[in-house]
Design an enzyme around this catalytic site. Sequence first.
Site, short mmCIF file in Angstrom:
data_model
loop_
_atom_site.label_atom_id
_atom_site.label_comp_id
_atom_site.label_asym_id
_atom_site.label_seq_id
_atom_site.Cartn_x
_atom_site.Cartn_y
_atom_site.Cartn_z
N ARG A 14 -8.29 -16.28 7.67
CA ARG A 14 -7.24 -15.27 7.53
C ARG A 14 -7.48 -14.30 6.38
O ARG A 14 -6.78 -13.29 6.27
CB ARG A 14 -5.88 -15.97 7.38
CG ARG A 14 -5.32 -16.48 8.70
CD ARG A 14 -4.00 -17.19 8.48
NE ARG A 14 -4.19 -18.55 7.99
CZ ARG A 14 -3.18 -19.33 7.59
NH1 ARG A 14 -1.94 -18.88 7.60
NH2 ARG A 14 -3.43 -20.57 7.18
N ALA A 419 -27.48 26.26 -32.14
CA ALA A 419 -26.81 26.25 -30.84
C ALA A 419 -27.75 26.75 -29.75
O ALA A 419 -28.54 27.69 -29.96
CB ALA A 419 -25.56 27.11 -30.90
#
Length: 459
Positions: A14, A419
Amino acid sequence: MLAVAVLAAGKGTRMRSDLPKVLQPLAGATLVERVLRCCDSLQPDRRLLIVGHQAERVEASLAAHHGLEFVLQQPQNGTGHAVQQLLEPLQGFKGELLVLNGDVPLLRPETLRQLLDTHRRGGTAVTLLTARLEDPSGYGRVFADEEGRVSAIVEHRDCNAAQRDNPLVNAGIYCFDWSRLAAVLPLLRSDNDQGELYLTDTVALLGSALHLEVEDSAETNGINDRLQLAQCEQVLQERLRRHWMAEGVTFIDPASCTLSDATHFGRDVVVEPQTHLRGACRIGDGCRLGPGSLLENATLGNGVEVLLSVVREASVADGCAIGPYAQLRPGAELAAGCRVGNFVEIKQSKLGAGCKVNHLSYIGDAELGENVNVGAGTITANYDGVRKHRTVIGAGSKTGANSVLVAPIRLGERVTVGAGSTLTRDVPTGALALGRARQLVRENWSGPQTGTTPAAPAS
């Protein structure tokens, strides 16, 4: 002497699962692991697990449980047939046999201790655990007098209408005198509705039985389907939350949070709504978790904040702040005072004390010294398509926005990365590193010349 036998041979049809029923997970452990842990405090002399369906898989899952004896039941023909398989391995054993079910995971150790003590004081052949249920449908009914002496156990499908009105049910947990049980096990018959050998039939054959009614009937909840699994999960989660609230943990919305029973909290921890802890989490004093966070096998020091983030198999020292929307993957180690902000992912990397990785960055297979400041959009490019490579950044260094560090690469201390740089070579201590294309500007640019009038912009 005490032997414990756990019935774990069933298929669990089940459950609608390829996984054996006893291996279904419940709050971070399988059902059968929970049952085995429950009897550890009894210090049994023998521990036996009766296996059948996918026996090899069940045995493999319990390889870490040393001293566990596996007994094969093939075919599976009922609980009585299962216990009959113990006749050979327990031949000559003297003492009690405690029979547990691998799909009844909510039993408390103190309940089993009480069952064992009741059995020893009563001197009967068997003492069984019972529960009183509002809806006893599906359970075997127990018929007993006021002193607890059991006269009969009748399976639900074999009960008549009057017998089904009895709310006292058999929990399927027994303490037997093994020698007396062994004498009657061969006498079991399968003349019942299911055509199986019932262990309950031994009660009538033994002639003397007591029952112990459990105070909290939820302890005896068995699991046969997904609904019952979910119901047991709710019971267990409520137990865990109540325990930790009594130990000084605050849950803002307890019902929205889940824990594993391997989780350990310090004092004055606050757990915000929709926060979930799995595996062996260790949470220090004064931490604040959530809302909306997931921690799995995570170790947090004192005063750590985790907001809307995921921390998996990572270690975070005192005073760190994680999130929102950060992910610490396995192998991430943060020293004290680090800050990991929004949309940052860290994997197999060590960050020294005071490091800041605040925005939109990926740090993988790296080692950062103390007080490194990682600019927004910094990436450690650690994978060459075949192997992973490491990045080392010295203390006090900082990277500018949109930097890419192509590993293997080593930056010294107090390095500044401009950067937009892409670096492929090592940088010495105290240097400025730039690695970007020269900016090109063409003034008075009129755009491509196509010989047609440009279309008017949309309004």
